[in-house]
Design a protein around this motif. Sequence first.
Motif, PDB file in Angstrom:
ATOM      1  N   LEU A  83       0.988  -1.138  -0.014  1.00  0.00           N
ATOM      2  CA  LEU A  83       0.028  -0.099   0.129  1.00  0.00           C
ATOM      3  C   LEU A  83       0.843   1.423  -0.080  1.00  0.00           C
ATOM      4  O   LEU A  83       0.188   2.360  -0.367  1.00  0.00           O
ATOM      5  CB  LEU A  83      -0.967  -0.084   1.361  1.00  0.00           C
ATOM      6  N   VAL A  84       2.024   1.145   0.269  1.00  0.00           N
ATOM      7  CA  VAL A  84       2.863   2.356   0.243  1.00  0.00           C
ATOM      8  C   VAL A  84       3.211   2.755  -1.379  1.00  0.00           C
ATOM      9  O   VAL A  84       3.582   3.779  -1.499  1.00  0.00           O
ATOM     10  CB  VAL A  84       4.484   2.158   0.844  1.00  0.00           C
ATOM     11  N   ASP A  85       2.672   1.966  -2.342  1.00  0.00           N
ATOM     12  CA  ASP A  85       2.968   2.355  -3.525  1.00  0.00           C
ATOM     13  C   ASP A  85       1.776   3.377  -3.941  1.00  0.00           C
ATOM     14  O   ASP A  85       1.429   3.674  -5.081  1.00  0.00           O
ATOM     15  CB  ASP A  85       2.787   1.146  -4.626  1.00  0.00           C
ATOM     16  N   VAL A  86       0.541   3.547  -3.064  1.00  0.00           N
ATOM     17  CA  VAL A  86      -0.317   4.176  -3.387  1.00  0.00           C
ATOM     18  C   VAL A  86      -0.171   5.629  -3.055  1.00  0.00           C
ATOM     19  O   VAL A  86       0.389   5.796  -1.987  1.00  0.00           O
ATOM     20  CB  VAL A  86      -1.479   3.738  -2.422  1.00  0.00           C
ATOM     21  N   ASP A  87      -0.449   6.518  -3.806  1.00  0.00           N
ATOM     22  CA  ASP A  87      -0.363   8.125  -3.846  1.00  0.00           C
ATOM     23  C   ASP A  87      -0.936   8.579  -2.394  1.00  0.00           C
ATOM     24  O   ASP A  87      -2.039   8.216  -2.265  1.00  0.00           O
ATOM     25  CB  ASP A  87      -0.824   9.113  -4.931  1.00  0.00           C
ATOM     26  N   CYS A  96      -1.975   3.041   7.796  1.00  0.00           N
ATOM     27  CA  CYS A  96      -1.250   3.703   6.883  1.00  0.00           C
ATOM     28  C   CYS A  96      -1.074   5.182   7.109  1.00  0.00           C
ATOM     29  O   CYS A  96      -2.292   5.845   7.303  1.00  0.00           O
ATOM     30  CB  CYS A  96      -2.350   3.506   5.607  1.00  0.00           C
ATOM     31  N   PHE A  97      -0.087   5.579   7.323  1.00  0.00           N
ATOM     32  CA  PHE A  97       0.217   6.940   7.685  1.00  0.00           C
ATOM     33  C   PHE A  97       0.214   7.857   6.491  1.00  0.00           C
ATOM     34  O   PHE A  97       0.722   7.574   5.382  1.00  0.00           O
ATOM     35  CB  PHE A  97       1.600   7.138   8.403  1.00  0.00           C
ATOM     36  N   LEU A  98      -0.719   8.673   6.384  1.00  0.00           N
ATOM     37  CA  LEU A  98      -0.971   9.535   5.143  1.00  0.00           C
ATOM     38  C   LEU A  98      -0.448  11.171   5.181  1.00  0.00           C
ATOM     39  O   LEU A  98      -0.364  11.738   6.215  1.00  0.00           O
ATOM     40  CB  LEU A  98      -2.442   9.576   5.054  1.00  0.00           C
ATOM     41  N   ASP A  99      -0.127  11.568   4.129  1.00  0.00           N
ATOM     42  CA  ASP A  99       0.329  12.878   3.990  1.00  0.00           C
ATOM     43  C   ASP A  99      -0.602  13.576   3.023  1.00  0.00           C
ATOM     44  O   ASP A  99      -0.226  14.650   2.434  1.00  0.00           O
ATOM     45  CB  ASP A  99       1.871  13.078   3.548  1.00  0.00           C
ATOM     46  N   GLU A 100      -1.696  13.178   2.605  1.00  0.00           N
ATOM     47  CA  GLU A 100      -2.805  13.755   1.945  1.00  0.00           C
ATOM     48  C   GLU A 100      -3.975  13.648   2.522  1.00  0.00           C
ATOM     49  O   GLU A 100      -3.972  12.753   3.547  1.00  0.00           O
ATOM     50  CB  GLU A 100      -2.715  13.293   0.400  1.00  0.00           C
ATOM     51  N   ASP A 101      -5.151  14.346   2.080  1.00  0.00           N
ATOM     52  CA  ASP A 101      -6.309  14.203   2.812  1.00  0.00           C
ATOM     53  C   ASP A 101      -6.839  12.768   2.891  1.00  0.00           C
ATOM     54  O   ASP A 101      -6.851  12.080   2.001  1.00  0.00           O
ATOM     55  CB  ASP A 101      -7.400  14.978   2.089  1.00  0.00           C
ATOM     56  N   PRO A 102      -7.113  12.254   4.056  1.00  0.00           N
ATOM     57  CA  PRO A 102      -7.523  10.766   4.298  1.00  0.00           C
ATOM     58  C   PRO A 102      -8.681  10.407   3.380  1.00  0.00           C
ATOM     59  O   PRO A 102      -8.754   9.169   3.012  1.00  0.00           O
ATOM     60  CB  PRO A 102      -7.572  10.624   5.640  1.00  0.00           C
ATOM     61  N   VAL A 103      -9.858  11.152   3.120  1.00  0.00           N
ATOM     62  CA  VAL A 103     -10.917  10.732   2.347  1.00  0.00           C
ATOM     63  C   VAL A 103     -10.588  10.621   1.021  1.00  0.00           C
ATOM     64  O   VAL A 103     -10.972   9.593   0.380  1.00  0.00           O
ATOM     65  CB  VAL A 103     -11.871  11.927   2.507  1.00  0.00           C
ATOM     66  N   ARG A 104      -9.652  11.349   0.351  1.00  0.00           N
ATOM     67  CA  ARG A 104      -8.798  11.288  -0.751  1.00  0.00           C
ATOM     68  C   ARG A 104      -8.155   9.976  -0.987  1.00  0.00           C
ATOM     69  O   ARG A 104      -8.025   9.170  -2.128  1.00  0.00           O
ATOM     70  CB  ARG A 104      -8.354  12.611  -1.650  1.00  0.00           C
ATOM     71  N   VAL A 105      -7.600   9.749  -0.133  1.00  0.00           N
ATOM     72  CA  VAL A 105      -6.545   8.574  -0.222  1.00  0.00           C
ATOM     73  C   VAL A 105      -7.395   7.440  -0.048  1.00  0.00           C
ATOM     74  O   VAL A 105      -7.107   6.264  -0.686  1.00  0.00           O
ATOM     75  CB  VAL A 105      -5.298   8.706   0.978  1.00  0.00           C
ATOM     76  N   ALA A 106      -8.354   7.281   0.711  1.00  0.00           N
ATOM     77  CA  ALA A 106      -9.379   6.051   0.950  1.00  0.00           C
ATOM     78  C   ALA A 106      -9.940   5.996  -0.486  1.00  0.00           C
ATOM     79  O   ALA A 106      -9.870   4.555  -0.767  1.00  0.00           O
ATOM     80  CB  ALA A 106     -10.238   6.519   1.822  1.00  0.00           C
ATOM     81  N   ASP A 107     -10.145   6.714  -1.245  1.00  0.00           N
ATOM     82  CA  ASP A 107     -10.717   6.427  -2.925  1.00  0.00           C
ATOM     83  C   ASP A 107      -9.604   5.594  -3.350  1.00  0.00           C
ATOM     84  O   ASP A 107     -10.104   4.660  -4.261  1.00  0.00           O
ATOM     85  CB  ASP A 107     -11.203   7.619  -3.398  1.00  0.00           C
ATOM     86  N   ARG A 108      -8.364   6.024  -3.428  1.00  0.00           N
ATOM     87  CA  ARG A 108      -7.168   5.324  -3.942  1.00  0.00           C
ATOM     88  C   ARG A 108      -6.828   3.978  -3.622  1.00  0.00           C
ATOM     89  O   ARG A 108      -6.459   3.051  -4.223  1.00  0.00           O
ATOM     90  CB  ARG A 108      -6.242   6.299  -4.094  1.00  0.00           C
ATOM     91  N   LEU A 109      -7.150   3.768  -2.298  1.00  0.00           N
ATOM     92  CA  LEU A 109      -6.733   2.575  -1.695  1.00  0.00           C
ATOM     93  C   LEU A 109      -8.115   1.423  -1.883  1.00  0.00           C
ATOM     94  O   LEU A 109      -7.639   0.433  -1.769  1.00  0.00           O
ATOM     95  CB  LEU A 109      -6.674   2.714  -0.263  1.00  0.00           C
ATOM     96  N   ARG A 110      -9.008   1.868  -2.174  1.00  0.00           N
ATOM     97  CA  ARG A 110     -10.160   1.046  -2.255  1.00  0.00           C
ATOM     98  C   ARG A 110      -9.869  -0.250  -3.219  1.00  0.00           C
ATOM     99  O   ARG A 110      -9.946  -1.439  -3.043  1.00  0.00           O
ATOM    100  CB  ARG A 110     -11.512   1.662  -2.766  1.00  0.00           C
ATOM    101  N   PRO A 111      -9.290  -0.008  -4.769  1.00  0.00           N
ATOM    102  CA  PRO A 111      -9.236  -1.118  -5.542  1.00  0.00           C
ATOM    103  C   PRO A 111      -8.093  -1.896  -4.949  1.00  0.00           C
ATOM    104  O   PRO A 111      -8.373  -3.151  -5.099  1.00  0.00           O
ATOM    105  CB  PRO A 111      -8.635  -0.331  -6.717  1.00  0.00           C
ATOM    106  N   ALA A 112      -7.002  -1.394  -4.354  1.00  0.00           N
ATOM    107  CA  ALA A 112      -5.935  -2.488  -3.829  1.00  0.00           C
ATOM    108  C   ALA A 112      -6.341  -3.223  -2.940  1.00  0.00           C
ATOM    109  O   ALA A 112      -6.120  -4.313  -2.768  1.00  0.00           O
ATOM    110  CB  ALA A 112      -4.671  -1.612  -3.375  1.00  0.00           C
ATOM    111  N   LEU A 113      -7.296  -3.043  -2.037  1.00  0.00           N
ATOM    112  CA  LEU A 113      -7.908  -3.585  -0.653  1.00  0.00           C
ATOM    113  C   LEU A 113      -8.851  -4.433  -1.223  1.00  0.00           C
ATOM    114  O   LEU A 113      -8.905  -5.716  -0.836  1.00  0.00           O
ATOM    115  CB  LEU A 113      -8.542  -2.576   0.061  1.00  0.00           C
ATOM    116  N   GLU A 114      -9.674  -4.104  -2.181  1.00  0.00           N
ATOM    117  CA  GLU A 114     -10.647  -5.190  -2.798  1.00  0.00           C
ATOM    118  C   GLU A 114     -10.007  -6.271  -3.290  1.00  0.00           C
ATOM    119  O   GLU A 114     -10.544  -7.446  -3.223  1.00  0.00           O
ATOM    120  CB  GLU A 114     -11.586  -4.386  -3.779  1.00  0.00           C
TER     121      GLU A 114
END
Length: 248
Positions: A168-172, A201-219
Amino acid sequence: MNPLPGTPSDQVDGVLATGRGDVTTLFVSMARRHPDGADAEYLRWHTLDHRPEQHRLSAVRASLRLVSTPACRAARTSTPDQFDTIDHVMTYFFTDRSGLTGFNELSTALGDADRKLPLLPPVQRGVYTVHTKVAAPRVKVGADVLPWWPVRGVYVLLETDAPAPTHLVDVDGVAGVWSAGSHSVHANLASAPAGQTISYCFLDEDPVRVADRLRPALERRWRQGNVEPLLAAPFYPVVPYEWDRYLP
């Protein structure tokens, strides 16, 4: 934003040789929102009074308080009803499990001094052993120091016994990941059963936006393995003196 200079710490033997950090254990308390809507008042008390006192314990090396907002809740993946009620996550980072003895003694002493408010309604408490730490090279700091690194948010992943999601560190927006496995302890201390895995997952962008990017990898992760998600949700950190900035 311009990249920070130099070689990432985790690629520099000389940096790692000076110390790898001594956190081995997490105490995680997950709770519902305040029954009377007094979440901001509770966060004020906990941040100004209760939480700083824990750092008089030599075994407590760091702490992190997280809050879910309506936008965070809308960005969650599918979560069982038992865990969907979680809106507050408090984590203490310990050098070892023996430090929990002093943790309990301090809690009792503060209570005897009338220094405690009624706790938020608990969902689950757990004691976890840290087993995997990884940082994205772009942030430069090493994985060992992520609990002290300023975050814009944290994506909390609670699963049944699962491999660490280091990919998941590969996700922006994901600066690094810590994963830990739960242990059965006395019921007065924690209720999480052995065999759960928690990942931050420690985030340096808004967590709501990053959540959308993480969803495909998690699914994909959940489709391809035998891992069952219990909670997969973005959270904001508490902002001192802006107690109502992020609320359920």
